[in-house]
Write an enzyme that holds these catalytic residues in place. Structure first.
Site, mmCIF file in Angstrom:
data_model
loop_
_atom_site.group_PDB
_atom_site.id
_atom_site.type_symbol
_atom_site.label_atom_id
_atom_site.label_comp_id
_atom_site.label_asym_id
_atom_site.label_seq_id
_atom_site.Cartn_x
_atom_site.Cartn_y
_atom_site.Cartn_z
ATOM 1 N N LYS A 33 5.677 7.777 17.876
ATOM 2 C CA LYS A 33 4.577 8.288 16.843
ATOM 3 C C LYS A 33 3.677 7.454 16.160
ATOM 4 O O LYS A 33 3.161 6.345 16.769
ATOM 5 C CB LYS A 33 5.539 7.649 15.408
ATOM 6 C CG LYS A 33 6.450 6.457 15.359
ATOM 7 C CD LYS A 33 6.890 5.747 13.740
ATOM 8 C CE LYS A 33 7.264 4.399 14.171
ATOM 9 N NZ LYS A 33 8.108 4.239 12.670
ATOM 10 N N ARG A 131 16.620 3.116 3.542
ATOM 11 C CA ARG A 131 15.859 4.100 3.535
ATOM 12 C C ARG A 131 15.879 5.780 3.780
ATOM 13 O O ARG A 131 16.668 5.545 2.841
ATOM 14 C CB ARG A 131 14.608 3.517 5.139
ATOM 15 C CG ARG A 131 13.336 4.061 4.881
ATOM 16 C CD ARG A 131 11.924 3.314 5.900
ATOM 17 N NE ARG A 131 12.855 3.693 7.536
ATOM 18 C CZ ARG A 131 12.102 3.175 8.306
ATOM 19 N NH1 ARG A 131 11.292 2.106 8.105
ATOM 20 N NH2 ARG A 131 12.461 3.583 9.886
ATOM 21 N N TYR A 260 -21.207 -12.488 6.294
ATOM 22 C CA TYR A 260 -21.035 -12.587 4.247
ATOM 23 C C TYR A 260 -20.261 -13.731 3.951
ATOM 24 O O TYR A 260 -19.463 -14.583 4.766
ATOM 25 C CB TYR A 260 -20.159 -10.808 4.678
ATOM 26 C CG TYR A 260 -20.562 -9.771 4.812
ATOM 27 C CD1 TYR A 260 -21.979 -9.301 3.836
ATOM 28 C CD2 TYR A 260 -20.517 -8.896 5.227
ATOM 29 C CE1 TYR A 260 -22.753 -8.460 4.213
ATOM 30 C CE2 TYR A 260 -21.018 -7.784 5.772
ATOM 31 C CZ TYR A 260 -21.990 -7.517 4.703
ATOM 32 O OH TYR A 260 -22.463 -5.922 5.084
ATOM 33 N N MET A 308 -18.118 -4.655 8.611
ATOM 34 C CA MET A 308 -17.474 -3.235 8.474
ATOM 35 C C MET A 308 -17.314 -2.614 10.355
ATOM 36 O O MET A 308 -16.628 -2.229 10.884
ATOM 37 C CB MET A 308 -17.653 -2.255 7.509
ATOM 38 C CG MET A 308 -16.970 -0.388 8.038
ATOM 39 S SD MET A 308 -17.237 0.398 6.128
ATOM 40 C CE MET A 308 -17.854 -0.777 5.190
HETATM 41 C C1 LIG Z 1 13.715 5.325 12.818
HETATM 42 C C2 LIG Z 1 12.855 3.749 14.299
HETATM 43 N N1 LIG Z 1 13.794 3.841 15.223
HETATM 44 C C3 LIG Z 1 12.797 3.349 16.041
HETATM 45 C C4 LIG Z 1 11.317 2.622 15.787
HETATM 46 C C5 LIG Z 1 11.323 1.582 17.527
HETATM 47 O O1 LIG Z 1 10.877 0.679 16.100
HETATM 48 P P1 LIG Z 1 10.414 -0.533 17.189
HETATM 49 O O2 LIG Z 1 9.231 0.068 17.281
HETATM 50 O O3 LIG Z 1 11.006 -1.993 16.860
HETATM 51 O O4 LIG Z 1 11.026 -0.687 18.885
HETATM 52 C C6 LIG Z 1 11.215 2.551 14.459
HETATM 53 C C7 LIG Z 1 9.963 1.993 14.502
HETATM 54 O O5 LIG Z 1 9.648 1.604 13.332
HETATM 55 C C8 LIG Z 1 11.903 3.617 13.421
HETATM 56 O O6 LIG Z 1 11.033 3.845 12.321
#
Ligand SMILES: Cc1ncc(COP(=O)(O)O)c(C=O)c1O
Length: 367
Positions: A33, A131, A260, A308
């Site tokens: 992701k 969550r 800066y 930046m």
């Molecule tokens: C639902 C879920 N599973 C697995 C993971 C993977 O976690 P990690 O990157 O700590 O291995 C995440 C990451 O945030 C997650 O949101």
């Protein structure tokens, strides 16, 4: 000219192998992701798929579709809550959805009645993250309903750890025992889940994989440990090598303020190099306080506040050339600056730092 993220896909694959070894060969759901935690989701998924990974996870339907369009064939689990409007696309692209709310099962049952098809789902149970996930007290009822409605294909069950990367694992153990009780409920009902998964990177490092038959990892695949509290005993390597060129060099006397606010001044006569990479490209701004870059195997201080698009480095007595590059983070010929080190120094996490690689940074894939 500008910042480059060299993505070492060979290291990604070797990290995958190390994690697989650590979990006694259980299958891995590779979490790609947020653009593969900043490393390029499509390229990472394709490299891992070629290497044998058969399951991926992303957050949004759009991320899943992007992987499908790039040719990823393996299963793809979507972590976000089901959105009724996305069901046709989920079916079309064979995306596995996250059944994580009591109200979403009737929605799916109705959808099948009206449309004749349903995406595959994994049931998510909340064991303490608070969550997404159905309330643990409702699992028995939901599993009964799943048994009565085989038209909603539920292949997996899972939960998510809140503290598996911490030194004190008592809460993680409590989450584990809740999850075990849910698995027992399913067994008593006679409902079988093909996939059972719980462990993220922290849990892979810290806990045994007892009731599950897969793990779900992200950060450790990219070669960073999820926190400073886990034993760092797997030789995972940083996949990212973040570099940027020197575009200007100036000799200055002692006492010269740089950047800066003038919060940095040179201690002696020095060479100040301007590096073409700023916080908009992914170098974390707070890192200027104690931060350094590597150049030809030596550490040099970041001089003053990161801007930046650029930042300055105090090269002291060195005479670098315009066009030469410094290593901002990762592991390369110039040395190594681990993301964990930066995270510790600026009170952040590797997750925040790696997903911040953006702006004009060019990703270059090496295998
Ligand atoms: C639902 C879920 N599973 C697995 C993971 C993977 O976690 P990690 O990157 O700590 O291995 C995440 C990451 O945030 C997650 O949101």
């Amino acid at each position: 000219m500008g910042p480059k993220a060299i993505i070492h896909l060979d290291r990604l694959k070797s990290n995958y192998d190390l994690i697989k070894e650590k979990v006694n060969n259980l299958p891995i759901i590779s979490v790609v992701k947020a653009n593969g935690y900043g490393h390029g989701g499509v390229a990472c998924a394709k490299a891992l798929e070629t290497h044998g990974c058969r399951f991926f996870a992303v957050f949004s339907i759009e991320e899943g579709i992007e992987l499908r369009k790039a040719g990823v064939q393996s299963d793809i689990l979507i972590f976000s809550r089901i959105d009724a409007n996305s069901l046709p696309e989920a079916i079309l692209h064979k995306l596995t959805l996250n059944l994580c709310h009591e109200a979403d099962l009737p929605l799916l049952i109705k959808y099948v009645e009206e449309n004749g098809g349903c995406p595959t789902v994994h049931l998510k149970v909340d064991t303490g993250m608070t969550r997404l996930g159905i309330d643990i007290h409702n699992t028995e009822n939901i599993i009964h309903q799943l048994k009565e409605h085989p038209e909603v294909p539920c292949e997996g069950i899972y939960s998510h750890f809140a503290t598996a990367d911490e030194g004190d694992l008592s809460f993680a153990h409590a989450q584990e025992s809740k999850f075990k009780s849910v698995i027992k409920i399913a067994e008593n009902i006679g409902f079988t889940f093909k996939y059972i998964h719980f462990s993220n990177s922290g849990a892979v490092i810290n806990l045994n994989q007892s009731v599950t038959n897969m793990v779900r990892v992200g950060m450790s695949l990219y070669g960073a440990f999820p926190s400073q509290e886990v034993p760092m005993d797997i030789p995972i390597q940083p996949v990212l090598e973040f570099k940027a060129p020197i575009v200007n060099i100036r000799k200055v006397p002692a006492g010269t303020p740089v950047s800066y606010g003038g919060v940095f001044t040179t201690e002696s006569e020095s060479t100040i190099g301007v590096i073409q990479c700023g916080f908009a490209d992914g170098i974390p701004r707070p890192w200027y306080q104690n931060g350094h870059v590597m150049f030809k195997g030596k550490k040099y201080k970041i001089a003053g506040r990161i801007c930046m698009d650029q930042f300055m480095v105090d090269f002291e007595g060195q005479e670098p050339h315009v066009g030469e590059e410094v290593l901002i983070m990762g592991d390369g010929a110039d040395g190594c600056v681990r993301m964990e080190e930066i995270a510790r120094s600026i009170n952040s996490t590797p997750y925040v730092i790696s997903t911040g690689i953006s702006g004009r940074t060019r990703r270059i894939y090496q295998d």
